[in-house]
Design a protein around this motif. Structure first.
Motif, PDB file in Angstrom:
ATOM      1  N   GLU A  22      45.097  30.186  41.334  1.00  0.00           N
ATOM      2  CA  GLU A  22      44.056  31.211  41.233  1.00  0.00           C
ATOM      3  C   GLU A  22      42.849  30.745  40.422  1.00  0.00           C
ATOM      4  N   GLN A  23      43.067  29.879  39.457  1.00  0.00           N
ATOM      5  CA  GLN A  23      42.029  29.497  38.500  1.00  0.00           C
ATOM      6  C   GLN A  23      40.854  28.769  39.151  1.00  0.00           C
ATOM      7  N   PRO A  24      39.637  29.326  39.083  1.00  0.00           N
ATOM      8  CA  PRO A  24      38.457  28.595  39.577  1.00  0.00           C
ATOM      9  C   PRO A  24      38.242  27.327  38.744  1.00  0.00           C
ATOM     10  N   ALA A  25      37.807  26.267  39.393  1.00  0.00           N
ATOM     11  CA  ALA A  25      37.626  24.980  38.713  1.00  0.00           C
ATOM     12  C   ALA A  25      36.312  24.953  37.939  1.00  0.00           C
ATOM     13  N   SER A  26      36.334  24.234  36.820  1.00  0.00           N
ATOM     14  CA  SER A  26      35.104  23.948  36.088  1.00  0.00           C
ATOM     15  C   SER A  26      35.333  22.671  35.294  1.00  0.00           C
ATOM     16  N   LEU A  27      34.268  21.954  35.027  1.00  0.00           N
ATOM     17  CA  LEU A  27      34.363  20.649  34.378  1.00  0.00           C
ATOM     18  C   LEU A  27      34.936  20.750  32.968  1.00  0.00           C
ATOM     19  N   ASP A  28      34.503  21.766  32.202  1.00  0.00           N
ATOM     20  CA  ASP A  28      34.986  21.847  30.822  1.00  0.00           C
ATOM     21  C   ASP A  28      36.480  22.173  30.757  1.00  0.00           C
ATOM     22  N   LEU A  29      36.978  22.982  31.716  1.00  0.00           N
ATOM     23  CA  LEU A  29      38.417  23.269  31.742  1.00  0.00           C
ATOM     24  C   LEU A  29      39.213  22.016  32.130  1.00  0.00           C
ATOM     25  N   THR A  62      41.473  37.514  33.086  1.00  0.00           N
ATOM     26  CA  THR A  62      41.077  38.550  34.036  1.00  0.00           C
ATOM     27  C   THR A  62      41.990  38.562  35.262  1.00  0.00           C
ATOM     28  N   TRP A  63      41.909  39.650  35.981  1.00  0.00           N
ATOM     29  CA  TRP A  63      42.574  39.770  37.290  1.00  0.00           C
ATOM     30  C   TRP A  63      41.523  39.712  38.400  1.00  0.00           C
ATOM     31  N   GLY A  64      40.337  39.240  38.069  1.00  0.00           N
ATOM     32  CA  GLY A  64      39.303  39.100  39.077  1.00  0.00           C
ATOM     33  C   GLY A  64      38.038  39.880  38.788  1.00  0.00           C
ATOM     34  N   GLU A  65      38.097  40.798  37.808  1.00  0.00           N
ATOM     35  CA  GLU A  65      36.896  41.539  37.423  1.00  0.00           C
ATOM     36  C   GLU A  65      37.036  41.987  35.975  1.00  0.00           C
ATOM     37  N   PRO A  66      35.918  42.245  35.295  1.00  0.00           N
ATOM     38  CA  PRO A  66      35.991  42.667  33.891  1.00  0.00           C
ATOM     39  C   PRO A  66      36.859  43.918  33.719  1.00  0.00           C
ATOM     40  N   ASN A  67      37.549  43.986  32.587  1.00  0.00           N
ATOM     41  CA  ASN A  67      38.414  45.114  32.203  1.00  0.00           C
ATOM     42  C   ASN A  67      39.722  45.187  32.987  1.00  0.00           C
ATOM     43  N   SER A  68      39.930  44.270  33.936  1.00  0.00           N
ATOM     44  CA  SER A  68      41.162  44.343  34.724  1.00  0.00           C
ATOM     45  C   SER A  68      42.396  43.944  33.918  1.00  0.00           C
ATOM     46  N   ARG A  69      42.199  43.208  32.808  1.00  0.00           N
ATOM     47  CA  ARG A  69      43.329  42.867  31.935  1.00  0.00           C
ATOM     48  C   ARG A  69      43.097  43.388  30.510  1.00  0.00           C
ATOM     49  N   ILE A  70      42.377  44.484  30.407  1.00  0.00           N
ATOM     50  CA  ILE A  70      42.179  45.144  29.112  1.00  0.00           C
ATOM     51  C   ILE A  70      43.472  45.864  28.729  1.00  0.00           C
ATOM     52  N   ARG A  71      43.895  45.678  27.490  1.00  0.00           N
ATOM     53  CA  ARG A  71      45.071  46.387  26.973  1.00  0.00           C
ATOM     54  C   ARG A  71      44.612  47.643  26.241  1.00  0.00           C
ATOM     55  N   ILE A  72      45.327  48.739  26.450  1.00  0.00           N
ATOM     56  CA  ILE A  72      44.972  50.015  25.809  1.00  0.00           C
ATOM     57  C   ILE A  72      46.147  50.517  24.988  1.00  0.00           C
ATOM     58  N   SER A  73      45.890  50.861  23.732  1.00  0.00           N
ATOM     59  CA  SER A  73      46.919  51.481  22.891  1.00  0.00           C
ATOM     60  C   SER A  73      46.364  52.794  22.336  1.00  0.00           C
ATOM     61  N   TYR A  74      47.276  53.703  22.001  1.00  0.00           N
ATOM     62  CA  TYR A  74      46.875  55.049  21.596  1.00  0.00           C
ATOM     63  C   TYR A  74      47.518  55.443  20.262  1.00  0.00           C
ATOM     64  N   GLY A  98      48.234  36.188  39.626  1.00  0.00           N
ATOM     65  CA  GLY A  98      46.823  36.342  39.977  1.00  0.00           C
ATOM     66  C   GLY A  98      45.860  36.334  38.811  1.00  0.00           C
ATOM     67  N   ILE A  99      46.364  36.169  37.574  1.00  0.00           N
ATOM     68  CA  ILE A  99      45.431  36.151  36.443  1.00  0.00           C
ATOM     69  C   ILE A  99      44.852  34.753  36.254  1.00  0.00           C
ATOM     70  N   TYR A 100      43.656  34.706  35.716  1.00  0.00           N
ATOM     71  CA  TYR A 100      43.016  33.432  35.395  1.00  0.00           C
ATOM     72  C   TYR A 100      41.980  33.691  34.303  1.00  0.00           C
ATOM     73  N   ILE A 101      41.295  32.661  33.869  1.00  0.00           N
ATOM     74  CA  ILE A 101      40.265  32.840  32.840  1.00  0.00           C
ATOM     75  C   ILE A 101      38.886  32.602  33.451  1.00  0.00           C
ATOM     76  N   THR A 102      37.930  33.400  32.985  1.00  0.00           N
ATOM     77  CA  THR A 102      36.565  33.285  33.501  1.00  0.00           C
ATOM     78  C   THR A 102      35.604  33.179  32.316  1.00  0.00           C
ATOM     79  N   PRO A 103      34.511  32.428  32.444  1.00  0.00           N
ATOM     80  CA  PRO A 103      33.639  32.167  31.289  1.00  0.00           C
ATOM     81  C   PRO A 103      32.735  33.330  30.911  1.00  0.00           C
ATOM     82  N   LEU A 104      32.408  33.376  29.622  1.00  0.00           N
ATOM     83  CA  LEU A 104      31.423  34.325  29.107  1.00  0.00           C
ATOM     84  C   LEU A 104      30.474  33.523  28.224  1.00  0.00           C
ATOM     85  N   GLU A 105      29.247  33.360  28.713  1.00  0.00           N
ATOM     86  CA  GLU A 105      28.249  32.570  28.000  1.00  0.00           C
ATOM     87  C   GLU A 105      27.711  33.335  26.791  1.00  0.00           C
ATOM     88  N   LYS A 106      27.073  32.620  25.887  1.00  0.00           N
ATOM     89  CA  LYS A 106      26.436  33.231  24.718  1.00  0.00           C
ATOM     90  C   LYS A 106      25.468  34.328  25.157  1.00  0.00           C
TER      91      LYS A 106
END
Length: 263
Positions: free
Chosen positions: A33-40, A105-117, A138-146
Motif C-alpha cells: 500500500e505504501q506510496p514510494a518516495s526517495l526519503d523513505l 493514514t487509511w488513505g485520507e486525513p483523520n482516517s486513523r485518528i484515535r478518539i478517547s472520551y 491498508g494503512i501507510y504513511i503520507t508526508p506533511l510538509e512544513k
C-alpha cells in the motif's frame, strides 16, 4: 592524465547512480500500500533496523509516547462549538515544525485518528480510552510538509454510543433523555494521531495528541431541538446496542429501549 581521472570519476558516478536506481526500483516493486518516495527508501535501506523485530515496518515507532522535551509542536484545528451540533465537524492538524514528517493514514486525513472520551456524570468521571481499529490492512504513511495542514470533515463522534460504537437514535424523540443517560453532564474528547519522523529529523516518531475539547450535553440537546436532521441512512435504523450506558461501573440497557419496543 587529468582526462583519465575525470572519465574514471564519471564512470564510477554513473555506475553508482545505476546501482542506486536499480535498488530503488526493486524496493518500489516490493511495496504494497505504501506510496514510494526517495526519503523513505533511504530511511529504510541505509539506516539501522530493529534487530530484535526484523519483521516490523520501519515506521512501527509511530505509536511511541515520548518525553515532554521531545514532543512535536502541532497546531490542532477545530471549532469546539461544532461539537455541540448534530452535524459534521472539521478536524485538522498543522505541521508547525521546521521538519517534514509523515502520519499514519487509511488513505485520507483523520482516517486513523484515535478518539478517547471522559464522561462527567453526577460528580464522577468515566474514562473511555480508544480501543483500536480492529484492522491494520491498508494503512501507510503520507508526508506533511512544513506549514501544511492535514484535515477533513467527519460526522460528530458524539452521535455514536461511545460504549458500543453504534449510531444513536438521533431522529427519535427520546434522544435527549438517552443522550443525558449516556453522556451525563458533559463530555471531554481527545484526539491522537500516529506520526513518523525520518531518521535524520530532530523530533522522534511519536503519537501526537490534542487538548481535550469539553462539550456540554445541554448545549447538544438544545441544538438538537433546533436542528434539521439530514444524517446518513445508518441513523434510520435503531439498534439495541445504541441504548447501553454505564452507571457505577455497570453497563445497563436503558429503559427507554423497552418503552420503544412496547410502542
Amino acid at each position: 592524465m587529468k582526462k583519465k581521472i575525470i572519465i574514471t570519476f564519471f564512470l564510477i558516478l554513473i555506475i553508482l547512480a545505476g546501482i542506486f536506481s536499480w535498488k530503488y526500483l526493486n524496493w518500489k516493486k516490493k511495496l504494497y500500500e505504501q506510496p514510494a518516495s526517495l526519503d523513505l527508501f533511504i530511511a529504510q535501506s541505509f539506516f539501522e533496523k530493529d534487530e530484535e523485530r526484523p519483521w516490523a515496518e520501519f515506521w512501527d515507532n509511530s505509536w511511541n509516547k515520548v518525553t515532554n522535551e521531545n514532543e512535536r509542536t502541532i497546531e490542532w484545528i477545530s471549532n469546539s462549538k461544532d461539537f455541540e451540533k448534530i452535524d459534521s465537524i472539521y478536524l485538522g492538524f498543522k505541521n508547525t515544525t521546521n521538519e517534514k514528517f509523515y502520519y499514519v493514514t487509511w488513505g485520507e486525513p483523520n482516517s486513523r485518528i484515535r478518539i478517547s472520551y471522559k464522561i462527567f456524570k453526577n460528580g464522577k468521571i468515566d474514562s473511555i480510552p480508544f480501543e483500536g481499529f480492529g484492522c491494520g490492512t491498508g494503512i501507510y504513511i503520507t508526508p506533511l510538509e512544513k506549514g501544511e495542514v492535514a484535515g477533513g470533515k467527519f460526522l460528530n463522534p458524539i452521535l455514536y454510543n461511545p460504549y458500543s460504537g453504534y449510531p444513536l437514535p438521533v431522529k427519535n424523540e427520546i434522544f435527549p433523555k438517552l443522550f443525558k443517560e449516556i453522556y451525563g453532564d458533559s463530555i471531554a474528547i481527545k484526539f491522537e494521531q500516529a506520526t513518523y519522523s525520518l531518521p535524520w529529523n530532530k523530533i522522534p516518531s511519536q503519537m501526537i495528541e490534542s487538548k481535550e475539547i469539553i462539550i456540554s450535553t445541554e448545549k447538544v440537546i438544545e441544538n438538537w431541538k433546533k436542528s434539521e436532521l439530514k444524517l446518513s441512512k445508518e441513523f434510520d435504523k435503531e439498534y439495541e446496542n445504541s441504548y447501553y450506558f454505564k452507571e457505577n461501573g455497570i453497563y445497563k440497557l436503558s429503559s427507554l429501549f423497552e418503552k420503544k419496543q412496547e410502542k
